[in-house]
Design a protein around this motif. Structure first.
Motif, PDB file in Angstrom:
ATOM      1  N   ILE A   1       0.843  -1.202   0.000  1.00 29.51           N
ATOM      2  CA  ILE A   1       0.000   0.000   0.000  1.00 29.51           C
ATOM      3  C   ILE A   1       0.878   1.252   0.000  1.00 29.51           C
ATOM      4  O   ILE A   1       0.630   2.211  -0.729  1.00 29.51           O
ATOM      5  CB  ILE A   1      -0.953  -0.013   1.213  1.00 29.51           C
ATOM      6  N   THR A   2       1.937   1.210   0.819  1.00 28.35           N
ATOM      7  CA  THR A   2       2.830   2.362   0.883  1.00 28.35           C
ATOM      8  C   THR A   2       3.414   2.679  -0.498  1.00 28.35           C
ATOM      9  O   THR A   2       3.443   3.828  -0.929  1.00 28.35           O
ATOM     10  CB  THR A   2       3.988   2.082   1.868  1.00 28.35           C
ATOM     11  N   VAL A   3       3.859   1.632  -1.172  1.00 30.61           N
ATOM     12  CA  VAL A   3       4.448   1.843  -2.494  1.00 30.61           C
ATOM     13  C   VAL A   3       3.418   2.431  -3.451  1.00 30.61           C
ATOM     14  O   VAL A   3       3.681   3.397  -4.174  1.00 30.61           O
ATOM     15  CB  VAL A   3       5.023   0.526  -3.059  1.00 30.61           C
ATOM     16  N   ILE A   4       2.192   1.862  -3.442  1.00 30.84           N
ATOM     17  CA  ILE A   4       1.163   2.328  -4.377  1.00 30.84           C
ATOM     18  C   ILE A   4       0.838   3.798  -4.126  1.00 30.84           C
ATOM     19  O   ILE A   4       0.669   4.579  -5.065  1.00 30.84           O
ATOM     20  CB  ILE A   4      -0.109   1.463  -4.266  1.00 30.84           C
ATOM     21  N   VAL A   5       0.772   4.173  -2.844  1.00 29.05           N
ATOM     22  CA  VAL A   5       0.399   5.552  -2.524  1.00 29.05           C
ATOM     23  C   VAL A   5       1.530   6.525  -2.877  1.00 29.05           C
ATOM     24  O   VAL A   5       1.303   7.556  -3.499  1.00 29.05           O
ATOM     25  CB  VAL A   5       0.026   5.684  -1.028  1.00 29.05           C
ATOM     26  N   PHE A   6       2.753   6.166  -2.487  1.00 26.50           N
ATOM     27  CA  PHE A   6       3.834   7.141  -2.618  1.00 26.50           C
ATOM     28  C   PHE A   6       4.604   7.034  -3.927  1.00 26.50           C
ATOM     29  O   PHE A   6       5.226   7.989  -4.360  1.00 26.50           O
ATOM     30  CB  PHE A   6       4.794   7.035  -1.424  1.00 26.50           C
ATOM     31  N   SER A   7       4.596   5.876  -4.551  1.00 29.24           N
ATOM     32  CA  SER A   7       5.256   5.755  -5.839  1.00 29.24           C
ATOM     33  C   SER A   7       4.493   4.765  -6.715  1.00 29.24           C
ATOM     34  O   SER A   7       4.819   3.590  -6.768  1.00 29.24           O
ATOM     35  CB  SER A   7       6.710   5.288  -5.645  1.00 29.24           C
ATOM     36  N   PRO A   8       3.453   5.278  -7.394  1.00 27.66           N
ATOM     37  CA  PRO A   8       2.619   4.383  -8.207  1.00 27.66           C
ATOM     38  C   PRO A   8       3.422   3.637  -9.276  1.00 27.66           C
ATOM     39  O   PRO A   8       2.974   2.620  -9.773  1.00 27.66           O
ATOM     40  CB  PRO A   8       1.614   5.334  -8.861  1.00 27.66           C
ATOM     41  N   THR A   9       4.590   4.157  -9.599  1.00 29.02           N
ATOM     42  CA  THR A   9       5.406   3.463 -10.597  1.00 29.02           C
ATOM     43  C   THR A   9       6.365   2.476  -9.941  1.00 29.02           C
ATOM     44  O   THR A   9       7.304   1.998 -10.574  1.00 29.02           O
ATOM     45  CB  THR A   9       6.209   4.461 -11.440  1.00 29.02           C
ATOM     46  N   GLY A  10       6.132   2.178  -8.644  1.00 28.15           N
ATOM     47  CA  GLY A  10       6.907   1.143  -7.968  1.00 28.15           C
ATOM     48  C   GLY A  10       8.294   1.599  -7.547  1.00 28.15           C
ATOM     49  O   GLY A  10       8.666   2.761  -7.694  1.00 28.15           O
ATOM     50  N   ILE A  11       9.048   0.646  -7.017  1.00 20.17           N
ATOM     51  CA  ILE A  11      10.403   0.966  -6.557  1.00 20.17           C
ATOM     52  C   ILE A  11      11.258   1.399  -7.740  1.00 20.17           C
ATOM     53  O   ILE A  11      12.021   2.365  -7.657  1.00 20.17           O
ATOM     54  CB  ILE A  11      11.039  -0.257  -5.860  1.00 20.17           C
ATOM     55  N   ALA A  12      11.102   0.708  -8.873  1.00 22.39           N
ATOM     56  CA  ALA A  12      11.889   1.062 -10.051  1.00 22.39           C
ATOM     57  C   ALA A  12      11.601   2.498 -10.480  1.00 22.39           C
ATOM     58  O   ALA A  12      12.506   3.259 -10.819  1.00 22.39           O
ATOM     59  CB  ALA A  12      11.595   0.099 -11.194  1.00 22.39           C
ATOM     60  N   GLY A  13      10.321   2.861 -10.439  1.00 20.57           N
ATOM     61  CA  GLY A  13       9.941   4.222 -10.811  1.00 20.57           C
ATOM     62  C   GLY A  13      10.576   5.245  -9.891  1.00 20.57           C
ATOM     63  O   GLY A  13      11.090   6.282 -10.337  1.00 20.57           O
ATOM     64  N   ALA A  14      10.556   4.944  -8.577  1.00 23.98           N
ATOM     65  CA  ALA A  14      11.152   5.865  -7.601  1.00 23.98           C
ATOM     66  C   ALA A  14      12.655   6.001  -7.846  1.00 23.98           C
ATOM     67  O   ALA A  14      13.202   7.114  -7.822  1.00 23.98           O
ATOM     68  CB  ALA A  14      10.879   5.368  -6.189  1.00 23.98           C
ATOM     69  N   LEU A  15      13.311   4.867  -8.122  1.00 22.75           N
ATOM     70  CA  LEU A  15      14.757   4.900  -8.381  1.00 22.75           C
ATOM     71  C   LEU A  15      15.068   5.731  -9.626  1.00 22.75           C
ATOM     72  O   LEU A  15      15.985   6.564  -9.634  1.00 22.75           O
ATOM     73  CB  LEU A  15      15.299   3.484  -8.557  1.00 22.75           C
ATOM     74  N   GLN A  16      14.279   5.511 -10.674  1.00 23.12           N
ATOM     75  CA  GLN A  16      14.513   6.254 -11.918  1.00 23.12           C
ATOM     76  C   GLN A  16      14.307   7.745 -11.714  1.00 23.12           C
ATOM     77  O   GLN A  16      15.038   8.565 -12.248  1.00 23.12           O
ATOM     78  CB  GLN A  16      13.583   5.749 -13.017  1.00 23.12           C
ATOM     79  N   LYS A  17      13.292   8.076 -10.930  1.00 28.08           N
ATOM     80  CA  LYS A  17      13.011   9.484 -10.675  1.00 28.08           C
ATOM     81  C   LYS A  17      14.190  10.130  -9.951  1.00 28.08           C
ATOM     82  O   LYS A  17      14.614  11.231 -10.270  1.00 28.08           O
ATOM     83  CB  LYS A  17      11.726   9.615  -9.851  1.00 28.08           C
ATOM     84  N   LEU A  18      14.711   9.399  -8.958  1.00 33.72           N
ATOM     85  CA  LEU A  18      15.868   9.896  -8.209  1.00 33.72           C
ATOM     86  C   LEU A  18      17.039  10.167  -9.139  1.00 33.72           C
ATOM     87  O   LEU A  18      17.659  11.222  -9.099  1.00 33.72           O
ATOM     88  CB  LEU A  18      16.292   8.860  -7.152  1.00 33.72           C
TER      89      LEU A  18
END
Lengths: 239, 326
Positions: B293-310
């Protein structure tokens, strides 16, 4: 032998008992712009859907050049040069401008699709935005991209469903200018559905007026404007 | 991504795999990682369908389990050598996937998900009932021959070797998919996913590309199934059950489907969670649920999406300013 690039004969589309379009005939000559006007619900968009193959005909036929395309689907008609834009902007949101225009050109079988795409982008002033993702474009730019997707591969007929909808006065003026230039430069004939009367009467060679799924008047813009039935049914006293 | 970058990344990934295989001495840890990598392959299949078609399948366990059953039954009946059995089974999965795909990708949205669920469960029940052929609910063991592709079983099944094999397959699949999606096929399927109606109006026949993506995702999942059959030497109806499809879908969501490797990352995270939390809590799934749930709320594109954004924020700040200034 006529030289129409597009000919709709007695086209009818019925939904159950509702006759959205009921026996419409219209023609398009080479390089011509035909304006299509009428009140909301008159069946203008349905006619475009019928001609492009998005809706199945209840009756009548559609000729593209000398070929009867009534039985063909959307893809086959597009491959034969019958192209359209959409009333609600319809582009590929996640793709860059150039990528999608180049893809459309490639699908049309253009051998140098990159050059064709660039030419169309140039023509519509989209060249500086070529690498932008479509959903990041402004609304007016998306409308031009929509038009670009319809223009690649040198279609012979272009059906535009309210291309000016939602544009500012300046933007629709620019687009009208693009359209008239395109018809002569790209040798394309245009069927234009539009609410903006100034645009329709300004750039059309002929105007057709719809009411309740039927044609009530057709002819040169000045004649149509003067037609008492048109004035009564649609234009009101404002015309 | 340029070809150069791709080959560099591939090389780096292979080196990382080799380092893990050589340095991790615990067989338990290696077999846990092997299992994670097998499910990573499975998840990449499911993620591919979501990424290229925008479709959510609740029935991909069908192709995962079918790989094991296909090989198991062929070997049991002694129809052909094991190497050929692998190839034939995968080819059959791709063909069946294409045929199913041609029918079910026409169905939009949630109805598609329900159809995949129904088809998957149909095969689950069939496998559970066909005792004579499949051993029913007890499952069946797979009679792998003593050598496979010229390598003896004892060498192949050594934890470090099996891990390395699965790792290479995973990296190879990601590389091949990345190459394929760079091609015209990639742009066509993207166009169809973004706007199917418009795609038709630029001359794309939309059914076949969508069915092809479905078949491809079934095939990738099937490869995961083959690896699993090799790893466990056993297959049971559980491998066909929808809960397995659901579990893989969680991996895809946690890892993120926008990047090809996202689902693989999700699978690894899932198994690490399971192993670490499983020691402390019986109901570790509840904790994983919160993480999901945390991932869906804070990074809908998943861990990979969050990493790419960073990474994007680090690298591309000046370039972005240049774009927005014109």
């Amino acid at each position: 032998m006529n030289n129409y690039v597009l000919q709709a004969e007695d086209v009818a589309i019925h939904y159950g008992g509702v006759k959205a379009v009921d026996g419409v005939s219209l023609t398009l000559e080479k390089g011509q712009i035909r304006g299509l006007i009428g009140p909301n619900g008159a069946g203008k968009s349905t006619v475009i859907d019928a001609i492009t193959g998005r809706r199945r005909l209840t009756r009548g036929k559609v000729m593209l050049g000398t070929e009867d395309v009534s039985a063909l689907g959307v893809v086959d008609r597009r491959m034969r040069g019958l192209s359209r834009s959409f009333q609600r902007t319809s582009v590929f949101g996640q793709m860059s401008v150039r990528k999608q225009v180049e893809l459309a050109s490639h699908k049309m079988g253009v051998s140098d699709s990159a050059a064709d795409a660039d030419a169309v982008l140039e023509e519509l002033d989209l060249r500086p935005l070529a690498n932008v993702i479509a959903e990041d474009l402004g609304y007016g730019e998306q409308r031009r991209l929509d038009l670009a997707l319809a223009l690649v591969g040198h279609p012979s007929v272009l059906l535009l469903d309210e291309p000016m909808a939602g544009l500012s006065v300046q933007e629709s003026h620019d687009l009208a200018h693009h359209l008239t230039a395109l018809t002569s430069r790209r040798d394309v004939s245009v069927l234009l559905v539009e609410h903006d009367m100034d645009v329709v009467f300004g750039i059309s060679d002929v105007v057709t007026v719809f009411e309740l799924g039927r044609v009530i008047a057709s002819g040169a813009p000045s004649d149509v404007r003067a037609d008492p039935r048109v004035r009564e049914a649609y234009l009101g006293s404002a015309a | 991504m340029s070809i150069q970058r791709m080959s560099l990344n591939t090389l780096a990934a292979l080196v990382i795999g080799a380092v893990i295989a050589l340095t991790v001495s615990s067989g338990t840890v290696l077999s846990l990682l092997t299992q994670a990598i097998i499910y990573a392959v499975f998840a990449i299949g499911v993620g591919l369908l979501l990424r290229q078609n925008g479709m959510v399948s609740f029935g991909h366990a069908l192709y995962f389990g079918a790989a094991g059953y296909g090989i198991g039954i062929i070997l049991q009946l002694g129809l052909m050598p094991a190497e050929l059995a692998i190839v034939v089974t995968l080819a059959a999965i791709a063909i069946v996937g294409l045929l199913f795909g041609l029918v079910i990708v026409r169905v939009p949205g949630i109805a598609f998900g329900m159809l995949t669920l129904a088809i998957g469960q149909m095969f689950f029940l069939t496998a559970s009932r066909a005792r004579g052929l499949t051993g029913g609910a007890d499952g069946m063991s797979i009679d792998w021959p003593s050598t496979l592709f010229g390598i003896s079983q004892s060498v192949l099944l050594r934890p470090a070797n099996l891990f390395m094999l699965c790792w290479i397959v995973l990296v190879g699949i990601i590389l091949l998919l990345a190459l394929l999606l760079r091609s015209r096929f990639g742009s066509i399927t993207e166009a169809v996913r973004d706007n199917e109606e418009r795609a038709r109006f630029i001359g794309i026949s939309t059914l076949l590309p969508r069915a092809a993506v479905y078949a491809l995702s079934a095939l990738v999942t099937g490869v995961g199934g083959v690896l699993s059959a090799l790893n466990t030497g056993f297959i049971s109806p559980e491998s066909l059950h929808w809960s397995l499809s659901g579990m893989t879908l969680m991996m895809v969501v946690v890892g993120g489907y926008k990047a090809l490797w996202g689902p693989a990352l999700g699978a690894v995270v899932y198994f690490l969670f399971k192993d670490i939390l499983g020691d402390y809590a019986d109901h570790w799934m509840a904790i994983f649920g919160i993480a999901l749930i945390t991932v869906i709320v804070f990074s809908p594109t998943g861990i990979a999406g969050a990493l790419q954004k960073l990474r994007f924020r680090h690298q591309a700040t000046p370039a972005k300013a240049a774009v927005s200034s014109h």
